[in-house]
Structures are given as structure tokens and as C-alpha cells.
Design an enzyme around this catalytic site. Sequence first.
Site, mmCIF file in Angstrom:
data_model
loop_
_atom_site.group_PDB
_atom_site.id
_atom_site.type_symbol
_atom_site.label_atom_id
_atom_site.label_comp_id
_atom_site.label_asym_id
_atom_site.label_seq_id
_atom_site.Cartn_x
_atom_site.Cartn_y
_atom_site.Cartn_z
ATOM 1 N N ASP A 1 77.234 -32.110 26.079
ATOM 2 C CA ASP A 1 76.883 -32.519 24.849
ATOM 3 C C ASP A 1 76.994 -32.486 23.318
ATOM 4 O OD1 ASP A 1 74.721 -32.295 25.825
ATOM 5 O OD2 ASP A 1 73.257 -33.305 23.875
ATOM 6 N N HIS B 1 75.855 -27.567 29.584
ATOM 7 C CA HIS B 1 75.446 -29.113 28.842
ATOM 8 C C HIS B 1 76.716 -30.005 27.968
ATOM 9 C CE1 HIS B 1 74.412 -28.479 24.581
ATOM 10 N NE2 HIS B 1 73.764 -27.150 25.197
ATOM 11 N N ASP C 1 77.972 -24.101 21.221
ATOM 12 C CA ASP C 1 77.154 -25.081 21.277
ATOM 13 C C ASP C 1 77.729 -25.890 22.473
ATOM 14 O OD1 ASP C 1 74.602 -26.001 22.463
ATOM 15 O OD2 ASP C 1 74.348 -26.039 20.775
ATOM 16 N N GLU D 1 71.161 -32.443 26.478
ATOM 17 C CA GLU D 1 70.709 -31.289 26.511
ATOM 18 C C GLU D 1 69.976 -31.217 24.917
ATOM 19 O OE1 GLU D 1 69.529 -27.007 25.316
ATOM 20 O OE2 GLU D 1 71.331 -28.478 24.300
HETATM 21 ZN ZN LIG Z 1 73.272 -26.445 22.989
#
Ligand SMILES: [Zn+2]
Length: 438
Positions: free
Chosen positions: A83, A81, A113, A147
Site C-alpha cells: 500500500d 508492504h 515507500d 502498513e
Molecule cells: Zn513504508
Amino acid sequence: MTSGAATQTLQNEVTQLLQELIRLDTVNPPGNETRAAEALQRYLEANGVSCQLYAKVPERANLVARLPGRSGGPTLALLSHTDTVLADPAEWQVDPWSGEVRDGEIWGRGALDMKGQVAATAVAVASLAREGFEPEGDVIFVAAADEEVGDGFGLAWLCEEHPDAVRAEYSLNEGAGDRVEIGGRPFYLCSTAEKMSSPFLLRVRGRSGHASMPGIADNALVKAAAYIEKLGAFVPEPRLEPEVAAMFEAVVGAPPEDAQQVLDVARAVDPLAAELVEPLVGLTLSPTMASASQKRNVIPALCEVTVDCRLLPGQTQAEAEGVVRELLGAGDYELEWIEGQGGTRSPMEGPLWDAIGAWVTETEPEATVAPICVTGFTDSHWLRDAFGTSAYGFFPMRYMDPQLATRLVHSADERARVEDLGLGAAFLRYAVRAMNEA
Ligand SMILES: [Zn+2]
């Protein structure tokens, strides 16, 4: 070119692409993931990979890139992802959108992340395409929007509206991959299952009255306090799940007798192991929000407590409700489920599982892969749910301390080690090749 030099080149390419992605602010909300999708599209198309953007609204595009298969073999989806969560620059040592490289680490929101994995996946796919690699089945790279919030712009929407674009028999995503040492031996964790996020509202009833005369009322806030205490002290009856049993067997060398034995051994071996295992043997209850009277001088007739609750894969809300009602006992309260999301699992066997294990052995011969159920939610759930995909969370992290990484995700000074990103790209190339050997 030697293989060391090849890894170095791969690592540099991932670093550059990650810097570019970090500099594109995709904090969700509002997201603006189209910026990242277009940057990835430019990079991939320049390397001969065909791409398609899918967007529910123009500024929130998902990218799907594809290496077409030659012979209709199974499709492998490399999920990610684009975002990120927000960042408060005042808390950071560097600008969170700088992508600055310092002492072998790339700093910025999303480095862990999960723009690091996004960049590593893009480079893995692009480098295979440059080499003329043709897989047996389609290899797709999905860089999804939304996400972190899950408002229906990302993978859930793709599965619903464009299933042909993302249907896959196998997938790799975030979720695990960290190298941990347990009892002095190295393990690489691979997530094969996820708990279900299943929060509920506890509505406690009383009777309002003037706060100057407490005796005339029945204070819902005070009644709720007793329930909150019980929820906070809850310890589940431990239950042995297949992922925990397999992890135990990988570490100890023999299957466990029951969940209690797993807990006892984990506590004896390492406090870190115990922290990892405790949420995996039962449902968890964390009261996190409460509201009652809106006026200082009015005793509330109603107190609402929001409880973050996570169920084991396969556990139902009806079952959990029985547990909660038994814990709280009879009283003036109602229980209302807010939602139920996740709670799916994939088998700990099959070609992709084997490929991950083979890569670990090849990379670090003394290390073993160990399955885990993750306590959080990832997009892997949507693919498992829609297509029965064998979905694993695995992006190797060998060089950064996993406890440090856990602290940095969604927090200040998020950063990734450049060597881990090179390793991740090498792993993804390996997995794609292993799944597509004739
Ligand atoms: Zn994540």
C-alpha cells in the site's frame, strides 16, 4: 555473462516490475492491495515460486511466497508492504501513477515507500528460483497490505491469524539502508530498533461563560496554551541507548562516556548527525492537534490537545507520564494515552547482522554499517513482537542523496534511482545466500 551485465539485467527486471506496481493504484485508504498481490503472484509463479494470498477481505490481500528450505534451517522473511499513502497529482511534475522513467529515475507514488523494495525483493527471489537455488531454511517473501494505516488487514493480522505463514527467525524490511557521510566517511545505516509511538490526549478543564464577559469564565483554551508551550519546549534528560552507543563507536572508534557526549560530538561534526541523534536520546513530545469551543461567543470549559509522543524502546507509558506531569506541574488537566505501538529492538549481532556488514564491506570497502533506532514505526515490530524475530531495516541506497529521499517519501515527485533498485536486488540475493550457506 559478466557480473556487470548480470546486475544490469537484474536492474531492468526490477524497473519493469516496479513500473507495473506503480501503475496499480494502492493508495490506503482504501488500499486495494489485491491488485498488487495478484501481479506479484503472476510474476513469481511464472518464475517457479509458489505463492499464497491471505486476505481478511477480498480486496486487501497479502502475498506470501516461499522458497522451501532443504534442511529445516532458520526461516528468513523478506518483508515489504504494497500500500501507499495518497498523492495529489496537482503537486506532481508527472502523473503519480505513471511509473515514468526519466534520467535514470522511476517516478511515482510508492517508488521509495516501498514498491521499489517490493519489486527488488520479488526479482531477487524469482532470479534465485530460476537458478535452481535451494536454501537451507525457508525463505519467505511477504508483501503485506495496510502498513500505512494499520487497520488490521496486514502483517499484524497475518501474525495473529496465520502465524505459520509468516513465522521467521530473521527478517529484512524497510527502515534504513541509506548511505550517509559523517565526517567525510561513508556509513550504511541499518535499523535494529524502533521507538514506540505513544500519543496522548491532554484534557484541560475550565469553566464556560459568555465570551463578552471573560471575567466570569475560566478559559480552558487559554490555560491549554501555557501547557502547549511547555510541551513544545521540552528537552529530555539525555539517555544512552545501545544503538546510539554502537553508532557512536562505529563513527568515532571508541565507546561514548554518556549521552551528552554523543550530542556534543554530533553537533560539532555535522548538523545532519545532530538532527539524527537528538530524537534517539529521549522521548519526544509534539503537540499536533487542539480543539476547544465550537462557538465563537462561548468560552470553552474544555480544551483537548493531541500530543504525538515517541518513547525509547523499553520506555513505559507510566515512566513517560511521570515526565510529562513534572513538566506541566499540577493543574486542571487529565492525561489519557491513545495507544502504544512499537518500541521493539533486535540484537546488533548474529548471522544476518554479519551478512549485512559483509555485504557493505564487499560493495564499498571503505564503508561501515552503523546501527540506528528509527523514530517511526514499521512492520518489523509485529514479527519481533510475535516471534522474537531478529528484524532489520536495510535496503541499500547508495546513489540517491538520502536527504532528498527523506523529503520525497510521502511527498510530491517521489522517485527512486534505477541503480539503487538493482543494488537492492543484488543485496537481497547476497543476504539470502549468506544465510543459507551449508
Ligand atoms: Zn513504508
